[in-house]
Write a protein that holds these residues in place. Structure first.
Motif, PDB file in Angstrom:
ATOM      1  N   SER A  61       0.858  -1.231   0.026  1.00 17.88           N
ATOM      2  CA  SER A  61       0.017   0.060   0.013  1.00 17.88           C
ATOM      3  C   SER A  61       0.855   1.275  -0.039  1.00 17.88           C
ATOM      4  CB  SER A  61      -0.882   0.068   1.168  1.00 17.88           C
ATOM      5  OG  SER A  61      -1.868  -1.096   1.048  1.00 17.88           O
ATOM      6  N   HIS A  62       2.000   1.237   0.367  1.00 21.05           N
ATOM      7  CA  HIS A  62       2.958   2.340   0.971  1.00 21.05           C
ATOM      8  C   HIS A  62       4.126   2.580   0.017  1.00 21.05           C
ATOM      9  CE1 HIS A  62      -0.405   3.491   3.606  1.00 21.05           C
ATOM     10  NE2 HIS A  62      -0.277   2.273   4.176  1.00 21.05           N
ATOM     11  N   ALA A  63       4.843   1.411  -0.365  1.00 23.42           N
ATOM     12  CA  ALA A  63       6.020   1.262  -0.823  1.00 23.42           C
ATOM     13  C   ALA A  63       6.127   1.291  -2.419  1.00 23.42           C
ATOM     14  CB  ALA A  63       6.862   0.159  -0.284  1.00 23.42           C
ATOM     15  N   ASP A  64       6.820   2.392  -2.787  1.00 21.24           N
ATOM     16  CA  ASP A  64       6.716   2.157  -4.513  1.00 21.24           C
ATOM     17  C   ASP A  64       8.152   1.542  -4.818  1.00 21.24           C
ATOM     18  OD1 ASP A  64       7.024   3.027  -7.295  1.00 21.24           O
ATOM     19  OD2 ASP A  64       7.312   4.987  -7.060  1.00 21.24           O
ATOM     20  N   LEU A  65       7.602   0.159  -5.388  1.00 19.97           N
ATOM     21  CA  LEU A  65       8.742  -0.562  -5.743  1.00 19.97           C
ATOM     22  C   LEU A  65       9.542  -0.452  -7.054  1.00 19.97           C
ATOM     23  CD1 LEU A  65       7.377  -4.129  -4.920  1.00 19.97           C
ATOM     24  CD2 LEU A  65       8.726  -2.872  -3.473  1.00 19.97           C
ATOM     25  N   SER A  66       8.991   0.484  -7.593  1.00 24.21           N
ATOM     26  CA  SER A  66       9.631   1.121  -8.996  1.00 24.21           C
ATOM     27  C   SER A  66      10.656   2.051  -8.471  1.00 24.21           C
ATOM     28  CB  SER A  66       8.639   1.835  -9.798  1.00 24.21           C
ATOM     29  OG  SER A  66       8.154   2.721  -9.473  1.00 24.21           O
ATOM     30  N   ASN A  67      10.995   2.554  -7.184  1.00 23.92           N
ATOM     31  CA  ASN A  67      11.749   3.698  -6.905  1.00 23.92           C
ATOM     32  C   ASN A  67      12.366   2.992  -5.512  1.00 23.92           C
ATOM     33  OD1 ASN A  67      12.847   6.145  -7.117  1.00 23.92           O
ATOM     34  ND2 ASN A  67      11.272   6.970  -5.975  1.00 23.92           N
ATOM     35  N   VAL A  68      13.493   2.315  -5.781  1.00 25.21           N
ATOM     36  CA  VAL A  68      14.129   1.604  -4.509  1.00 25.21           C
ATOM     37  C   VAL A  68      15.545   2.036  -4.524  1.00 25.21           C
ATOM     38  CG1 VAL A  68      14.787  -0.498  -3.299  1.00 25.21           C
ATOM     39  CG2 VAL A  68      12.390  -0.106  -4.576  1.00 25.21           C
ATOM     40  N   TYR A  69      15.983   2.374  -3.332  1.00 23.82           N
ATOM     41  CA  TYR A  69      17.521   2.687  -3.057  1.00 23.82           C
ATOM     42  C   TYR A  69      17.967   1.635  -2.140  1.00 23.82           C
ATOM     43  CZ  TYR A  69      16.898   7.079  -5.576  1.00 23.82           C
ATOM     44  OH  TYR A  69      16.700   7.856  -6.708  1.00 23.82           O
ATOM     45  N   ILE A  70      19.154   1.205  -2.244  1.00 24.46           N
ATOM     46  CA  ILE A  70      19.791   0.160  -1.366  1.00 24.46           C
ATOM     47  C   ILE A  70      20.820   1.185  -0.446  1.00 24.46           C
ATOM     48  CG2 ILE A  70      21.071  -1.516  -0.949  1.00 24.46           C
ATOM     49  CD1 ILE A  70      20.155  -2.985  -3.708  1.00 24.46           C
ATOM     50  N   MET A  71      20.888   1.231   0.613  1.00 25.02           N
ATOM     51  CA  MET A  71      21.422   2.090   1.593  1.00 25.02           C
ATOM     52  C   MET A  71      22.194   1.559   2.725  1.00 25.02           C
ATOM     53  SD  MET A  71      20.218   5.485   3.486  1.00 25.02           S
ATOM     54  CE  MET A  71      21.363   6.624   4.755  1.00 25.02           C
ATOM     55  N   GLY A  72      23.287   1.822   3.059  1.00 20.04           N
ATOM     56  CA  GLY A  72      24.084   1.248   4.475  1.00 20.04           C
ATOM     57  C   GLY A  72      25.013   2.099   4.897  1.00 20.04           C
ATOM     58  N   SER A  73      25.123   1.913   6.283  1.00 19.81           N
ATOM     59  CA  SER A  73      26.430   2.758   6.964  1.00 19.81           C
ATOM     60  C   SER A  73      27.314   1.667   7.329  1.00 19.81           C
ATOM     61  CB  SER A  73      25.736   3.373   8.189  1.00 19.81           C
ATOM     62  OG  SER A  73      24.424   3.995   7.810  1.00 19.81           O
ATOM     63  N   ASN A  74      28.601   2.193   7.275  1.00 18.71           N
ATOM     64  CA  ASN A  74      29.795   1.433   7.630  1.00 18.71           C
ATOM     65  C   ASN A  74      29.748   0.150   6.789  1.00 18.71           C
ATOM     66  OD1 ASN A  74      30.948  -0.706   9.871  1.00 18.71           O
ATOM     67  ND2 ASN A  74      32.261   1.361   9.771  1.00 18.71           N
ATOM     68  N   ALA A  75      29.725  -0.967   7.910  1.00 14.64           N
ATOM     69  CA  ALA A  75      29.716  -2.461   6.859  1.00 14.64           C
ATOM     70  C   ALA A  75      28.388  -2.522   6.193  1.00 14.64           C
ATOM     71  CB  ALA A  75      29.640  -3.433   8.015  1.00 14.64           C
ATOM     72  N   GLY A  76      27.148  -1.771   6.751  1.00 16.62           N
ATOM     73  CA  GLY A  76      26.138  -1.903   5.812  1.00 16.62           C
ATOM     74  C   GLY A  76      26.175  -1.332   4.463  1.00 16.62           C
ATOM     75  N   GLY A  77      27.056  -0.040   4.405  1.00 18.50           N
ATOM     76  CA  GLY A  77      27.491   0.390   3.074  1.00 18.50           C
ATOM     77  C   GLY A  77      28.208  -0.362   2.269  1.00 18.50           C
ATOM     78  N   ASN A  78      29.169  -1.134   2.753  1.00 20.71           N
ATOM     79  CA  ASN A  78      29.939  -2.333   2.119  1.00 20.71           C
ATOM     80  C   ASN A  78      28.817  -3.445   1.490  1.00 20.71           C
ATOM     81  OD1 ASN A  78      30.975  -5.030   1.672  1.00 20.71           O
ATOM     82  ND2 ASN A  78      32.818  -3.855   2.261  1.00 20.71           N
ATOM     83  N   LEU A  79      27.809  -3.676   2.501  1.00 20.84           N
ATOM     84  CA  LEU A  79      26.771  -4.699   2.106  1.00 20.84           C
ATOM     85  C   LEU A  79      25.831  -4.091   0.890  1.00 20.84           C
ATOM     86  CD1 LEU A  79      24.706  -6.743   4.672  1.00 20.84           C
ATOM     87  CD2 LEU A  79      24.012  -6.404   2.336  1.00 20.84           C
ATOM     88  N   ALA A  80      25.539  -2.679   0.977  1.00 18.47           N
ATOM     89  CA  ALA A  80      24.796  -2.182   0.122  1.00 18.47           C
ATOM     90  C   ALA A  80      25.234  -2.325  -1.168  1.00 18.47           C
ATOM     91  CB  ALA A  80      24.228  -0.845   0.407  1.00 18.47           C
ATOM     92  N   TYR A  81      26.590  -2.064  -1.193  1.00 22.33           N
ATOM     93  CA  TYR A  81      27.239  -1.814  -2.558  1.00 22.33           C
ATOM     94  C   TYR A  81      27.382  -3.280  -3.224  1.00 22.33           C
ATOM     95  CZ  TYR A  81      31.459  -1.935  -5.756  1.00 22.33           C
ATOM     96  OH  TYR A  81      32.316  -1.829  -6.702  1.00 22.33           O
ATOM     97  N   ASN A  82      27.934  -4.445  -2.445  1.00 26.53           N
ATOM     98  CA  ASN A  82      27.801  -5.674  -3.180  1.00 26.53           C
ATOM     99  C   ASN A  82      26.727  -6.357  -3.320  1.00 26.53           C
ATOM    100  OD1 ASN A  82      30.842  -7.059  -2.968  1.00 26.53           O
ATOM    101  ND2 ASN A  82      30.665  -5.583  -1.090  1.00 26.53           N
ATOM    102  N   VAL A  83      25.442  -5.934  -2.475  1.00 25.19           N
ATOM    103  CA  VAL A  83      24.098  -6.591  -2.988  1.00 25.19           C
ATOM    104  C   VAL A  83      23.861  -5.881  -4.497  1.00 25.19           C
ATOM    105  CG1 VAL A  83      21.852  -6.589  -2.726  1.00 25.19           C
ATOM    106  CG2 VAL A  83      23.441  -7.144  -0.758  1.00 25.19           C
ATOM    107  N   GLY A  84      24.089  -4.599  -4.395  1.00 28.84           N
ATOM    108  CA  GLY A  84      23.911  -3.676  -5.555  1.00 28.84           C
ATOM    109  C   GLY A  84      24.369  -4.422  -6.918  1.00 28.84           C
TER     110      GLY A  84
END
Length: 304
Positions: free
Chosen positions: A150-173
């Motif tokens: 109902s509330h999330a636009d799946l056509s407009n998604v960003y992957i974000m992370g901080s520190n290790a999460g930033g590394n994770l976001a990059y590698n998932v991307g």
């Protein structure tokens, strides 16, 4: 050689204890946690709830939706898939710091945030966390959850992370840069002080930071790997087509930098044609400048 003091012992600095079997014991009281807040109220501008992603891997996520959107609006909002910090070895989605940050991000940016957990090292070395990041993205893609639908636009998604999460976001991307994820569409990556490294950096940081960083990489990288493994140092990855594909995809990539290896990764993406924004400012405890940069990125990259 004298024994290290608590002030210089990286295990003590992080607040963990090494066990004889190679696992670690984390102090659950060291950082306070916070419950989800699923009921809207005047004191609660953002609602949140916890959802299981994988029973097998004991992974889950906490969804955040602005209360006004939940109660009165049919508008679908940008979706941010967020991964927390912790050097791949500590921290959790429900830590107060990350809960407050995701609450604030959902409210200030008017977005839906999906803060996803991942398995921690050394019990689960990389790429286990990347696999869990994939699971989270696939869960969102196929979700029947009412808040997502109902509330999330799946056509407009960003992957974000901080520190290790930033590394994770990059590698998932980069795992998904060639994939057809419809109805989900990745619009960009937001890498907040991503945890990247390299052997050449060891002499350029202070002793305590060096010790903590070395310990995190030792515990999370595959056995026998050093900081120049592609998981820690993306500049050694001999896959130029990935960068070119990111450039062709039209993704917007923001890198908030605090060290040389982060700048090296940003430079590499720029050289390969990625539409990249490098932002020096940005802190979980003082996020105003970071939010301004993210807001501008989301507006410019929104689908027409």
């Amino acid at each position: 050689m004298s024994e290290s003091s608590p002030d210089s012992d990286p295990y003590a600095l992080i607040g963990i204890i090494k066990n004889p079997n190679g696992s670690i014991t984390r102090d659950p009281t060291r950082i306070p946690s916070a419950p989800a807040t699923p009921e809207p109220s005047p004191q609660n501008p953002v609602v949140s709830k916890d959802i299981i992603v994988s029973q097998t891997n004991s992974t889950w996520m906490r969804l955040y939706v602005p209360s006004t959107n939940l109660l009165r609006s049919s508008q679908k909002l940008t979706l941010l898939l967020y991964f927390h910090a912790g050097g791949f070895i500590t921290c959790s989605v429900d830590f107060q710091l990350f809960h407050d940050f995701c609450n604030l991000m959902a409210h200030e940016l008017n977005v839906v945030v999906a803060s996803a957990s991942y398995r921690l090292a050394p019990e689960f070395k990389l790429p286990a966390a990347y696999d869990d990041g994939e699971d989270a993205l696939e869960w969102l893609r196929n979700s029947k959850d009412a808040w997502i639908n109902s509330h999330a636009d799946l056509s407009n998604v960003y992957i974000m992370g901080s520190n290790a999460g930033g590394n994770l976001a990059y590698n998932v991307g980069i795992r998904y840069v060639f994939a057809d994820l419809r109805p989900l569409s990745i619009r960009g990556l937001i890498l907040h002080h991503p945890f990247f490294g390299g052997e050449s950096e060891l002499r350029h940081v202070n002793v305590n930071d060096q010790a903590v960083g070395e310990l995190c990489w030792k515990l999370c990288l595959p056995v026998g790997a050093n900081r120049d493994h592609e998981y820690s140092n993306p500049t050694v990855r001999d896959e130029p087509e990935i960068m070119k594909a990111i450039g062709r995809s039209g993704w917007k990539v923001m890198v908030m930098v605090s060290g040389g290896r982060q700048r090296d990764v940003a430079k590499l993406m720029n050289e390969k044609g990625v539409d990249m924004v490098e932002a020096v400012q940005g802190d979980l405890n003082n996020p105003e400048t970071m939010f301004a940069s993210i807001r501008k990125l989301i507006v410019e990259a929104s689908p027409i």
